[in-house]
Design a protein around this motif. Structure first.
Motif: not given
Length: 222
Positions: A48, A109-111, A121-122, A202, A205-206
């Motif tokens: 990350s 941010h995540c991608y 993770k955003g 979120i 991503t977690h």
């Protein structure tokens, strides 16, 4: 057809959507560790680009400054989300557009388009993006995030609880407190959909962190 294409390209909402995704995609954690320590954070730990992995990547290299760079990453990641929403407010874009801009900044941010669509993770970008739209829920969610992180020292739990508390409060606060229309999502767009979408993103991503939590393998941030 060409006229429709030109209209789409020059539409201010579309322009802002693109800006939000590209600006949200700036991988500050990657850039900082690359410039100052010549390491590729996407090849270390969880891969990350967020603050937690920045800290874990640097604590054995430079323990004195690891927390400083981690905090700087949080601030920068939150600021990029806040900036695009603030810009949308300055241009007086519709609230529904502002929420879409917030979502696209988080997706960026995540991608990240600069890292072959890998990212973080955003959470910090989500807080920065949403805090200008629903500041009361955003600030309270931020406090939950910080408090749980301080007590449990498990980043994934604090992140998830911070976001979930913000979503829960978003359903509660507008109905128990008389809020100005400018910070009342019900008055703005008559829907809770944006915060639900952010929460789902979120949570998604977690998923690896959640799996490790159930296995008792999630590490603390010391």
């Amino acid at each position: 057809m060409i006229d429709n294409l030109m209209y789409t390209i020059t539409n201010i909402n579309v322009i802002f959507y693109i800006i939000a995704f590209l600006f949200g995609g700036i991988p500050f954690g990657y850039v900082l560790t690359k410039i100052f320590y010549k390491i590729d954070i996407t090849q270390i730990g969880s891969g990350s680009i967020g603050a937690t992995n920045v800290y874990r990547a640097l604590k054995d290299i430079d323990s004195k400054n690891a927390k400083k760079f981690s905090l700087l990453t949080i601030i920068l990641d939150a600021t990029k989300g806040m900036f695009v929403v603030l810009l949308a407010k300055i241009f007086d874009l519709e609230y529904s557009v502002q929420y879409m801009i917030a979502i696209l900044a988080i997706l960026g941010h995540c991608y990240s388009p600069y890292l072959n669509f890998r990212g973080g993770k955003g959470v910090a970008t989500a807080i920065g993006s949403i805090i200008l739209l629903i500041p009361i829920e955003g600030i309270l969610g931020l406090l939950v995030w910080g408090f749980v992180g301080k007590v449990l020292k498990i980043s994934s739990i604090s992140s998830l609880l911070g976001v979930l508390s913000g979503i829960f409060l978003n359903f509660l606060i507008p109905y128990i407190i008389s809020l100005p229309d400018s910070i009342n999502i019900i008055a703005q767009i008559h829907s809770h959909a944006p915060v639900i979408i952010i929460g789902i993103l979120i949570f998604y991503t977690h998923i690896p962190n959640i799996k490790r939590l159930f296995k008792g393998e999630e590490k603390k941030v010391l």
